[in-house]
Scaffold this motif. Structure first.
Motif, PDB file in Angstrom:
ATOM      1  N   GLY A  52      17.520   0.044  43.915  1.00 37.30           N
ATOM      2  CA  GLY A  52      18.189   0.254  45.201  1.00 37.30           C
ATOM      3  C   GLY A  52      17.241   0.652  46.316  1.00 37.30           C
ATOM      4  O   GLY A  52      17.671   1.108  47.376  1.00 37.30           O
ATOM      5  N   GLY A  53      15.929   0.455  46.090  1.00 40.44           N
ATOM      6  CA  GLY A  53      14.934   0.947  47.036  1.00 40.44           C
ATOM      7  C   GLY A  53      14.973   0.312  48.407  1.00 40.44           C
ATOM      8  O   GLY A  53      14.449   0.879  49.365  1.00 40.44           O
ATOM      9  N   ALA A  78      23.326   2.871  45.883  1.00 38.64           N
ATOM     10  CA  ALA A  78      22.576   1.769  46.505  1.00 38.64           C
ATOM     11  C   ALA A  78      22.405   0.608  45.523  1.00 38.64           C
ATOM     12  O   ALA A  78      22.487  -0.563  45.912  1.00 38.64           O
ATOM     13  CB  ALA A  78      21.215   2.269  46.992  1.00 38.64           C
ATOM     14  N   THR A  79      22.188   0.914  44.249  1.00 41.14           N
ATOM     15  CA  THR A  79      22.041  -0.169  43.263  1.00 41.14           C
ATOM     16  C   THR A  79      23.353  -0.934  43.104  1.00 41.14           C
ATOM     17  O   THR A  79      23.328  -2.141  42.836  1.00 41.14           O
ATOM     18  CB  THR A  79      21.594   0.358  41.884  1.00 41.14           C
ATOM     19  OG1 THR A  79      22.663   1.059  41.244  1.00 41.14           O
ATOM     20  CG2 THR A  79      20.371   1.263  42.003  1.00 41.14           C
ATOM     21  N   PHE A 129      24.247  -4.782  35.511  1.00 39.89           N
ATOM     22  CA  PHE A 129      24.412  -3.344  35.267  1.00 39.89           C
ATOM     23  C   PHE A 129      24.046  -2.574  36.530  1.00 39.89           C
ATOM     24  O   PHE A 129      22.906  -2.627  37.006  1.00 39.89           O
ATOM     25  CB  PHE A 129      23.521  -2.889  34.109  1.00 39.89           C
ATOM     26  CG  PHE A 129      23.841  -3.539  32.790  1.00 39.89           C
ATOM     27  CD1 PHE A 129      25.095  -3.402  32.226  1.00 39.89           C
ATOM     28  CD2 PHE A 129      22.897  -4.285  32.110  1.00 39.89           C
ATOM     29  CE1 PHE A 129      25.407  -3.995  31.011  1.00 39.89           C
ATOM     30  CE2 PHE A 129      23.182  -4.879  30.896  1.00 39.89           C
ATOM     31  CZ  PHE A 129      24.445  -4.738  30.342  1.00 39.89           C
ATOM     32  N   GLY A 130      25.023  -1.841  37.079  1.00 34.28           N
ATOM     33  CA  GLY A 130      24.799  -1.065  38.290  1.00 34.28           C
ATOM     34  C   GLY A 130      24.774   0.422  38.014  1.00 34.28           C
ATOM     35  O   GLY A 130      25.165   0.888  36.938  1.00 34.28           O
ATOM     36  N   ALA A 131      24.281   1.177  38.986  1.00 39.59           N
ATOM     37  CA  ALA A 131      24.271   2.650  38.969  1.00 39.59           C
ATOM     38  C   ALA A 131      23.302   3.233  37.954  1.00 39.59           C
ATOM     39  O   ALA A 131      23.482   4.364  37.498  1.00 39.59           O
ATOM     40  CB  ALA A 131      25.681   3.207  38.753  1.00 39.59           C
ATOM     41  N   GLY A 132      22.276   2.481  37.601  1.00 43.72           N
ATOM     42  CA  GLY A 132      21.243   3.020  36.714  1.00 43.72           C
ATOM     43  C   GLY A 132      21.806   3.455  35.377  1.00 43.72           C
ATOM     44  O   GLY A 132      22.624   2.754  34.769  1.00 43.72           O
ATOM     45  N   THR A 133      21.388   4.631  34.926  1.00 43.93           N
ATOM     46  CA  THR A 133      21.939   5.190  33.692  1.00 43.93           C
ATOM     47  C   THR A 133      23.168   6.044  33.959  1.00 43.93           C
ATOM     48  O   THR A 133      23.817   6.509  33.027  1.00 43.93           O
ATOM     49  CB  THR A 133      20.895   6.067  32.964  1.00 43.93           C
ATOM     50  OG1 THR A 133      20.633   7.232  33.764  1.00 43.93           O
ATOM     51  CG2 THR A 133      19.602   5.307  32.695  1.00 43.93           C
TER      52      THR A 133
END
Length: 241
Positions: A52-53, A78-79, A129-133
């Protein structure tokens, strides 16, 4: 014949920004969606993790005295924005997709459930896959390694804007030399910053190969999947060249 059948493709958020350096470039979305479509038609199963950078960097905000947990949660959201944009680009090309989030947001995405994700892949859907872990203090690199292990992927492919893993930053050092293959241990010893320490350790402990390649070169993705030598292979072996 496919060299890798089930793939976890990791893209940085910055890659979606294109030449602007921020935001989301429609041209980059379309380019990546086309590359993914080509590989999908070869018979591969594809899952995606995107950073999401280009919208918000949690660690940068934390460095400016924002609470780290709050900053990382903003980064996770953001991701999801990037994942939605990529989902739309893929579906405009006729690709069936599923967006799964590590944070509950049922109106936007399915919750991440491992068996459901694998079933989607088996049915030919691209899973994003969103929102990381779903947890602070973990990067999307770590999320990519974790999800790849959970879905039993054959490889992680990290799509970047450079050709592979170098002994120094090729964008700053024109004399930097690229490795054709290198061990995870050498990556750690030489501090090459391919992925973060947690992500590299997860790959090494689970014998999961990683390929770093330039996603901005047309057909690189499909060439790699069909067995051509593209980018740098990071593996469990003890030696590098």
């Amino acid at each position: 014949m496919l060299k890798y059948r089930r793939i976890l493709l990791k893209l940085s958020g910055e890659s979606l920004a294109g030449e602007d350096g921020y935001g989301i470039s429609p041209a980059m979305l379309d380019r990546y969606a086309e590359e993914i479509r080509q590989v999908l038609e070869l018979g591969a199963e594809i899952a995606l993790v995107i950073g999401g950078g280009n919208i918000f960097r949690g660690m940068s905000a934390a460095a400016e005295n924002m609470d780290r947990v709050q900053a990382d949660q903003m980064g996770m959201l953001a991701t999801v924005i990037n994942a939605l944009a990529l989902q739309d680009a893929l579906e405009r090309k006729g690709i069936f997709t599923r967006l799964m989030s590590a944070i509950k947001m049922e109106q936007v995405a399915e919750p991440f459930i491992r068996r459901r994700a694998i079933r989607h892949l088996e049915k030919g859907r691209v899973v994003i896959f969103g929102a990381g872990t779903g947890n602070p203090y973990f990067t999307t690199d770590t999320a990519a390694s974790l999800r790849a292990i959970e879905i039993e992927a054959d490889v992680i492919i990290k799509g970047t804007r450079v050709d592979g893993v170098y002994d120094s930053d090729p964008e700053k050092n024109p004399a930097a030399e690229m490795y054709s293959n290198i061990s995870y241990q050498d990556v750690l010893t030489k501090n090459l910053r391919v992925m973060d320490l947690t992500a590299i350790t997860l790959c090494r402990e689970n014998l999961l190969p990683l390929v770093v390649m330039n996603m901005n070169i047309e057909n690189n993705f499909s060439r790699l999947v069909t067995g051509e030598t593209v980018g740098t292979l990071v593996h469990r072996g003890a030696d590098s060249d």
